[in-house]
Write an enzyme that holds these catalytic residues in place. Structure first.
Site, mmCIF file in Angstrom:
data_model
loop_
_atom_site.group_PDB
_atom_site.id
_atom_site.type_symbol
_atom_site.label_atom_id
_atom_site.label_comp_id
_atom_site.label_asym_id
_atom_site.label_seq_id
_atom_site.Cartn_x
_atom_site.Cartn_y
_atom_site.Cartn_z
ATOM 1 N N ARG A 297 0.827 -1.207 0.000
ATOM 2 C CA ARG A 297 0.000 0.000 0.000
ATOM 3 C C ARG A 297 0.862 1.259 0.000
ATOM 4 O O ARG A 297 0.539 2.244 -0.671
ATOM 5 C CB ARG A 297 -0.947 -0.021 1.207
ATOM 6 C CG ARG A 297 -2.122 -0.956 1.005
ATOM 7 C CD ARG A 297 -2.922 -1.236 2.253
ATOM 8 N NE ARG A 297 -4.041 -2.119 1.937
ATOM 9 C CZ ARG A 297 -4.805 -2.724 2.831
ATOM 10 N NH1 ARG A 297 -4.559 -2.534 4.132
ATOM 11 N NH2 ARG A 297 -5.803 -3.505 2.458
ATOM 12 N N HIS A 443 -6.406 -1.165 -6.520
ATOM 13 C CA HIS A 443 -5.634 -2.318 -6.070
ATOM 14 C C HIS A 443 -4.998 -2.107 -4.700
ATOM 15 O O HIS A 443 -4.809 -1.004 -4.236
ATOM 16 C CB HIS A 443 -4.616 -2.774 -7.132
ATOM 17 C CG HIS A 443 -3.503 -1.836 -7.430
ATOM 18 N ND1 HIS A 443 -2.545 -2.119 -8.356
ATOM 19 C CD2 HIS A 443 -3.184 -0.628 -6.938
ATOM 20 C CE1 HIS A 443 -1.680 -1.136 -8.424
ATOM 21 N NE2 HIS A 443 -2.039 -0.224 -7.577
ATOM 22 N N GLU A 444 -4.703 -3.236 -4.052
ATOM 23 C CA GLU A 444 -4.215 -3.307 -2.672
ATOM 24 C C GLU A 444 -5.211 -2.708 -1.676
ATOM 25 O O GLU A 444 -4.831 -2.117 -0.669
ATOM 26 C CB GLU A 444 -2.848 -2.610 -2.526
ATOM 27 C CG GLU A 444 -1.800 -3.066 -3.501
ATOM 28 C CD GLU A 444 -1.627 -4.588 -3.541
ATOM 29 O OE1 GLU A 444 -2.016 -5.261 -2.576
ATOM 30 O OE2 GLU A 444 -1.125 -5.095 -4.545
ATOM 31 N N GLY A 445 -6.491 -2.898 -1.949
ATOM 32 C CA GLY A 445 -7.529 -2.397 -1.052
ATOM 33 C C GLY A 445 -8.121 -1.118 -1.594
ATOM 34 O O GLY A 445 -7.450 -0.094 -1.666
ATOM 35 N N GLN A 450 -9.885 1.450 2.567
ATOM 36 C CA GLN A 450 -8.921 2.265 3.325
ATOM 37 C C GLN A 450 -9.641 3.195 4.295
ATOM 38 O O GLN A 450 -9.175 3.435 5.416
ATOM 39 C CB GLN A 450 -8.045 3.076 2.365
ATOM 40 C CG GLN A 450 -7.281 2.268 1.341
ATOM 41 C CD GLN A 450 -6.452 1.160 1.935
ATOM 42 O OE1 GLN A 450 -5.756 1.348 2.920
ATOM 43 N NE2 GLN A 450 -6.539 -0.024 1.345
#
Length: 603
Positions: A297, A443-445, A450
């Protein structure tokens, strides 16, 4: 390097704001110096210019193809990555005993930023592989480390993270990939994974997949998820490569941007089962994977910043060169046209881009420095300091990922606007930067995840310890700025909005007993943006303090202009950008539930 990054600004961040040389006073980094860092910067800048940037547009136009069951990628990508591997850079941040250079993370993240400004797609492969290596180093047993860790650090193996599935998306509790235990201690995996970046290619000798799966009979939900090492090609005990594992390419996802990073559907166990190895304890897979996700992230945020940064520099160069129109006071149509940078609205757009790009870079590098401070404290046995750095990084991670993804994208949108109609064409790269950056929201959450992480976990964890520590650090900077009369207006602005943020947070938390947790989190994304703006305002105040102190010492006009530009951009951010959080804070203070309560039939 043509319009990718500003070496002067990077040096300012590293040596003047963050004082990376001070890290060299520690036992961990005592072998390093500014001379070593600058030599590496020279090397990476040269590699990025000569090998990464030239094929960035090419790999976007001719993206990876699925041909006869394999992925075909233009040869320039492998040429660049082979040079990267030959340089030893994959080992940059790893310890000496692992064959690494033991460089500060602050430096390695800066090097990664340079590569990403030149070509974000190609630079994604090493980023993922680095995360896999760190995961195996942290949680793998000795046998797993002996087989997989060294070749990952050497760059001979690349890696992926295999989390999502078509039916589950971000809801990992609903994954269906299963892992059957075998008599020899291994597992046979069967299932399908979606959105796997770097899932199949010939860029490396092997690909190590980190796969989330469930062992039959495991507890339902996320507590039943385990993590497995699944190599594309099986590795023998002596380190040699064996037979192909039962891991096959199901297809390619054709993306709007980031086209050069192959993105795949991966099938595990179509012919009986893919051999995998359980990492750590069963049922703790997601907690292990969070190390790689959180690491990624921060890298995603730096990648988003890199795209904002190169977009800003491209539009700045264009604005200086493009002649169009005349001053509003000049009504003579026969007079010479002026460069569009002389028009106030163009200046405003460039200032907005600059504030987002350089603010995002300051935040990403600050997080990298926290990682270094945590490692230094851990190695020195200072557990309390290590804990504090962990708490600080925890609360900043969702912001470091999402704020540059949101406002870096806006910077790229503005870059297109500066170019006018030309910016909307493929004759210029700014439309590609925008397309590339759009992925970073997801991507990555996703951004929504978040927001939930920040408001639902990080703000409240350990009785608010992370939030309190962050506020303590911000107040230290404000106290320092109060000693500088020329920054009084900036101090007043950040104090006012920070107090509004804290007051709103308290009001929202006080309503949890009355309205419930769902109402508290209903507008977490709005809270994320407001919180992020306050944090980046802090980053700008830190830069303005340094620039103000250095300005009297400037020995040439270039340095004077640079420092004054920093000070003026800080003032711009406080005046034009920070007040944008007032409306969402007013809404958040009401714990409004209109969106949550909206009847789906109304759509």
């Amino acid at each position: 390097m043509p319009h990718t990054f500003n070496r002067r600004d990077l040096a300012f961040q590293l040596y003047e704001v963050l004082d990376v040389e001070k890290l060299c006073d520690s036992l961990r980094y005592q072998d390093h110096s500014k001379e070593i860092f600058e030599t590496l910067m020279d090397l990476v800048e040269r590699m990025a210019e000569e090998l990464f940037q030239p094929h960035a547009a090419m790999v976007d136009e001719k993206e990876p193809e699925f041909v006869d069951g394999r992925v075909v990628i233009i040869p320039e990508v492998k040429k660049a990555l082979d040079a990267y591997i030959e340089s030893g850079l994959p080992a940059a941040s790893f310890e000496y005993e692992l064959g690494g250079m033991q460089l500060p993370h602050l430096v390695t993240h800066a090097l990664g930023f340079i590569f990403a400004t030149a070509n974000v797609s190609t630079s994604a492969y090493p980023m993922l592989s680095h995360g896999v290596a760190n995961l195996i180093r942290a949680f793998g047993n000795k046998q797993q480390q002996s087989k997989f860790l060294k070749p990952l650090i050497e760059g001979r193996f690349f890696g992926t993270m295999c989390l999502s599935e078509t039916q589950a998306g971000s809801s990992l509790a609903d994954i269906k990939t299963k892992a059957e235990p075998q008599d020899d201690g291994s597992y046979l995996l069967q299932g399908n994974k979606m959105w796997i970046s770097g899932g199949e290619h010939d860029l490396s000798e092997n690909i190590i997949h980190m796969v989330l799966a469930k062992i039959p009979g495991a507890q339902a939900g996320i507590k039943g998820i385990s993590l497995f090492i699944v190599p594309k090609i099986r590795v023998n005990d002596d380190g040699s490569l064996g037979e192909r594992n039962d891991v096959t390419l199901g297809g390619l996802n054709h993306k709007m941007g980031y086209r050069g990073t192959v993105n795949t559907v991966m099938n595990f166990g179509e012919n009986g089962g893919a051999v995998g190895y359980l990492m750590g304890e069963a049922g703790k897979g997601l907690s292990y994977m969070f190390q790689m996700m959180n690491e990624a992230r921060i890298s995603v945020g730096i990648g988003a910043t890199s795209l904002a940064y190169t977009g800003y520099l491209h539009s700045l160069a264009y604005a200086k060169e493009r002649k169009q129109g005349r001053s509003l006071e000049d009504r003579d149509p026969s007079s010479a046209m002026i460069a569009i940078i002389e028009h106030t609205d163009v200046k405003r757009m460039l200032l907005q881009q600059k504030s987002y790009a350089e603010g995002g870079l300051a935040l990403g590098l600050y997080c990298a420095e926290i990682i270094d401070k945590k490692l230094i404290a851990s190695h020195a046995g200072d557990n309390e300091m290590a804990k504090q750095q962990t708490l600080l990084l925890d609360i900043l991670t969702p912001i470091a990922k999402s704020w540059p993804s949101e406002f870096g994208l806006r910077a790229n949108e503005i870059a297109i606007q500066v170019y006018g109609g030309y910016g909307y064409t493929r004759d210029y790269p700014v439309e590609r930067f925008y397309r590339d950056n759009r992925l970073n929201h997801i991507h990555e959450g996703t951004k929504g995840i978040q927001g939930l992480d920040l408001l639902g976990r990080k703000i409240t964890q350990h009785d608010g310890a992370s939030a309190k520590l962050l506020m303590t650090e911000i107040m230290k900077t404000i106290a320092q700025a109060k000693q500088i009369e020329s920054l009084t207006a900036c101090v007043n602005d950040i104090e006012y909005h920070l107090n509004a943020l804290l007051k709103t947070t308290g009001m929202m938390q006080s309503e949890i007993p009355n309205k419930g947790i769902s109402a508290y989190l209903a507008n977490a994304t709005l809270y994320l943006d407001a919180f992020g703006h306050a944090v980046v305002a802090w980053m700008w105040l830190r830069q303005a303090i340094t620039a103000t102190m250095k300005l009297p010492e400037a020995i040439n006009e270039a340095d004077k202009n640079f420092y004054q530009g920093k000070i003026n951009t800080c003032r711009y951010f406080m005046t034009y950008e920070l007040p944008n959080i007032k409306a969402p804070l007013a809404l958040l203070s009401q714990t409004d539930t209109q969106c949550m309560d909206f009847d789906v039939e109304g759509f």
